[in-house]
Design an enzyme around this catalytic site. Structure first.
Site, PDB file in Angstrom:
ATOM      1  N   ASN A 245       0.871  -1.182   0.000  1.00  0.00           N
ATOM      2  CA  ASN A 245       0.000   0.000   0.000  1.00  0.00           C
ATOM      3  C   ASN A 245       0.905   1.229   0.000  1.00  0.00           C
ATOM      4  O   ASN A 245       1.482   1.570   1.023  1.00  0.00           O
ATOM      5  CB  ASN A 245      -0.886  -0.034   1.255  1.00  0.00           C
ATOM      6  CG  ASN A 245      -1.701   1.243   1.409  1.00  0.00           C
ATOM      7  OD1 ASN A 245      -1.815   2.042   0.483  1.00  0.00           O
ATOM      8  ND2 ASN A 245      -2.265   1.435   2.599  1.00  0.00           N
ATOM      9  N   TRP A 246       1.025   1.856  -1.161  1.00  0.00           N
ATOM     10  CA  TRP A 246       1.962   2.982  -1.299  1.00  0.00           C
ATOM     11  C   TRP A 246       1.405   4.282  -0.735  1.00  0.00           C
ATOM     12  O   TRP A 246       2.089   5.310  -0.762  1.00  0.00           O
ATOM     13  CB  TRP A 246       2.352   3.146  -2.778  1.00  0.00           C
ATOM     14  CG  TRP A 246       3.111   1.970  -3.325  1.00  0.00           C
ATOM     15  CD1 TRP A 246       3.601   0.905  -2.621  1.00  0.00           C
ATOM     16  CD2 TRP A 246       3.470   1.732  -4.695  1.00  0.00           C
ATOM     17  NE1 TRP A 246       4.240   0.025  -3.463  1.00  0.00           N
ATOM     18  CE2 TRP A 246       4.177   0.502  -4.743  1.00  0.00           C
ATOM     19  CE3 TRP A 246       3.265   2.445  -5.887  1.00  0.00           C
ATOM     20  CZ2 TRP A 246       4.674  -0.031  -5.929  1.00  0.00           C
ATOM     21  CZ3 TRP A 246       3.758   1.903  -7.070  1.00  0.00           C
ATOM     22  CH2 TRP A 246       4.453   0.687  -7.084  1.00  0.00           C
ATOM     23  N   LYS A 247       0.180   4.235  -0.274  1.00  0.00           N
ATOM     24  CA  LYS A 247      -0.474   5.402   0.365  1.00  0.00           C
ATOM     25  C   LYS A 247      -0.268   6.656  -0.487  1.00  0.00           C
ATOM     26  O   LYS A 247      -0.271   6.588  -1.717  1.00  0.00           O
ATOM     27  CB  LYS A 247       0.045   5.597   1.790  1.00  0.00           C
ATOM     28  CG  LYS A 247       0.018   4.323   2.621  1.00  0.00           C
ATOM     29  CD  LYS A 247       0.158   4.586   4.093  1.00  0.00           C
ATOM     30  CE  LYS A 247       0.297   3.267   4.846  1.00  0.00           C
ATOM     31  NZ  LYS A 247       0.052   3.368   6.256  1.00  0.00           N
TER      32      LYS A 247
ATOM     33  N   HIS B 298      -9.661   1.136   4.989  1.00  0.00           N
ATOM     34  CA  HIS B 298      -8.368   1.305   5.675  1.00  0.00           C
ATOM     35  C   HIS B 298      -8.570   2.227   6.883  1.00  0.00           C
ATOM     36  O   HIS B 298      -9.321   3.205   6.816  1.00  0.00           O
ATOM     37  CB  HIS B 298      -7.337   1.902   4.711  1.00  0.00           C
ATOM     38  CG  HIS B 298      -5.946   1.828   5.253  1.00  0.00           C
ATOM     39  ND1 HIS B 298      -5.475   2.705   6.196  1.00  0.00           N
ATOM     40  CD2 HIS B 298      -4.932   0.959   5.001  1.00  0.00           C
ATOM     41  CE1 HIS B 298      -4.222   2.376   6.495  1.00  0.00           C
ATOM     42  NE2 HIS B 298      -3.871   1.327   5.789  1.00  0.00           N
TER      43      HIS B 298
ATOM     44  N   GLU C  77      -6.836   4.507   8.116  1.00  0.00           N
ATOM     45  CA  GLU C  77      -6.538   5.938   7.910  1.00  0.00           C
ATOM     46  C   GLU C  77      -7.757   6.654   7.321  1.00  0.00           C
ATOM     47  O   GLU C  77      -8.035   7.806   7.654  1.00  0.00           O
ATOM     48  CB  GLU C  77      -5.304   6.089   7.007  1.00  0.00           C
ATOM     49  CG  GLU C  77      -4.034   5.779   7.779  1.00  0.00           C
ATOM     50  CD  GLU C  77      -2.872   5.288   6.929  1.00  0.00           C
ATOM     51  OE1 GLU C  77      -2.934   5.380   5.693  1.00  0.00           O
ATOM     52  OE2 GLU C  77      -1.894   4.793   7.528  1.00  0.00           O
TER      53      GLU C  77
ATOM     54  N   GLU D  64      -5.810  -5.574  10.470  1.00  0.00           N
ATOM     55  CA  GLU D  64      -4.832  -4.507  10.713  1.00  0.00           C
ATOM     56  C   GLU D  64      -5.171  -3.788  12.021  1.00  0.00           C
ATOM     57  O   GLU D  64      -5.988  -2.856  12.021  1.00  0.00           O
ATOM     58  CB  GLU D  64      -4.875  -3.484   9.574  1.00  0.00           C
ATOM     59  CG  GLU D  64      -4.472  -4.022   8.235  1.00  0.00           C
ATOM     60  CD  GLU D  64      -3.856  -2.922   7.373  1.00  0.00           C
ATOM     61  OE1 GLU D  64      -2.687  -3.084   6.997  1.00  0.00           O
ATOM     62  OE2 GLU D  64      -4.515  -1.903   7.108  1.00  0.00           O
TER      63      GLU D  64
ATOM     64  N   GLY E 195       1.950   1.696  11.084  1.00  0.00           N
ATOM     65  CA  GLY E 195       2.934   2.775  11.057  1.00  0.00           C
ATOM     66  C   GLY E 195       3.607   3.044  12.385  1.00  0.00           C
ATOM     67  O   GLY E 195       4.322   4.037  12.540  1.00  0.00           O
TER      68      GLY E 195
ATOM     69  N   SER F 290       2.919  -2.560  10.490  1.00  0.00           N
ATOM     70  CA  SER F 290       4.362  -2.552  10.768  1.00  0.00           C
ATOM     71  C   SER F 290       5.071  -3.836  10.339  1.00  0.00           C
ATOM     72  O   SER F 290       6.019  -4.283  10.994  1.00  0.00           O
ATOM     73  CB  SER F 290       4.630  -2.254  12.248  1.00  0.00           C
ATOM     74  OG  SER F 290       4.217  -0.935  12.551  1.00  0.00           O
TER      75      SER F 290
ATOM     76  N   GLY G  67       2.583  -1.317   4.434  1.00  0.00           N
ATOM     77  CA  GLY G  67       2.474   0.108   4.137  1.00  0.00           C
ATOM     78  C   GLY G  67       3.838   0.738   3.966  1.00  0.00           C
ATOM     79  O   GLY G  67       4.436   0.714   2.887  1.00  0.00           O
ATOM     80  N   GLY G  68       4.362   1.309   5.051  1.00  0.00           N
ATOM     81  CA  GLY G  68       5.605   2.082   5.011  1.00  0.00           C
ATOM     82  C   GLY G  68       6.743   1.404   4.260  1.00  0.00           C
ATOM     83  O   GLY G  68       7.417   2.024   3.426  1.00  0.00           O
TER      84      GLY G  68
END
Ligand code: PEP
Length: 260
Positions: free
Chosen positions: A7-9, A94, A96, A166, A172, A212, A233-234
């Protein structure tokens, strides 16, 4: 099989997304055993990334979708538009979006219906907050989110759906639940979802872990039978580290294939 989703956000623009897609293809080159791989660029990069991935085994996902087919909805993107761009998966719900953009369970449900109607595979994200986790309310929170998400939804085959567990507090943060906690959350999700869809038997439903995940911990999650893959993600925009996650998934698959 194991699935690795990046997930490149809103982390990278078009040029960097193209470079990440190319780099990811290089990691797969020469691997006879590899996980199913899905990358989710931002909307603006979908078209260019699709050109890179078009003749590869890597699939493309979007990070969101709107619940209407077309109309006066400024700034929104429909499932039909996404399929035109070569998108096959879409992340829905998600945390976020839920916490920062006011996405409700009802919106999540409408998006799932719309994605399925256009042949997109929803990757539905669920997970508890730190407080809920500390109060032992993980399962009741998952139950609330899943029941709301799948109300009135019809799935004919398990391959039409992915679920990502998640925990909000793990996203994150560099913190992860114990592997045993992930396993019991996945078992709970399977049981609940299979009660919803008689066509989906609980063991064959794909449940990914997200929060994470990195090169160090990926193997420990992926080696578990209950963990069908990871949502990253990150680390997914750090090519070397994302490659290590893909390698970890490949090693798990290789080890499993030698034990058959
Ligand atoms: C995510 O965005 O879904 C996620 C799991 O992020 P991170 O890997 O950075 O925790």
């Amino acid at each position: 099989m194991k699935t690795v989703v990046g997930n490149w956000k809103m982390q990278v623009g078009v040029r960097e997304s193209v470079a990440l897609a190319r780099g990811t293809l290089l990691t797969l080159r020469g691997r006879s055993i590899a996980p199913d791989l899905v990358v989710c660029p931002s909307f603006v990069a979908l078209s260019e990334v699709h050109k890179v991935l078009a003749r590869s085994s890597v699939s493309m996902g979007a990070q969101n979708v709107f619940w209407e087919d077309h109309g006066a909805f400024t700034g929104e993107t429909s499932a039909r538009m996404l399929t035109e761009l070569g998108v096959t998966y879409v992340i829905i719900g998600h945390s976020e979006r839920r916490t920062l953009l006011g996405e409700t369970d009802e919106m999540v449900q409408k998006k799932i219906v719309q994605a399925l109607a256009h042949g997109l595979i929803p990757l539905v994200c669920v997970g508890e907050t730190a407080e809920e986790h500390d109060q032992g309310l993980t399962q009741s929170h998952l139950q609330k989110q899943l029941i709301a998400a799948f109300d009135g939804v019809h799935i004919k085959h398990r391959s039409q759906l992915l679920i990502a567990y998640e925990p909000v507090w793990a996203i994150g943060s560099g913190r992860t639940p114990a592997v045993s906690e992930v396993i019991s959350a996945h078992q709970y999700i399977r049981r609940l979802v299979s009660e919803f869809f008689s066509s989906v038997d609980s063991l064959s439903l794909s449940v990914l872990y997200g929060g994470s995940v990195d090169a160090e911990n990926a193997y420990a999650f992926l080696r578990e039978q209950e963990v069908d893959g990871v949502l990253v993600g990150g680390v997914s925009v750090k090519l070397n580290q994302f490659n290590d996650v893909i390698v970890a998934a490949s090693e798990v698959l290789e080890a499993q294939s030698t034990h058959v």
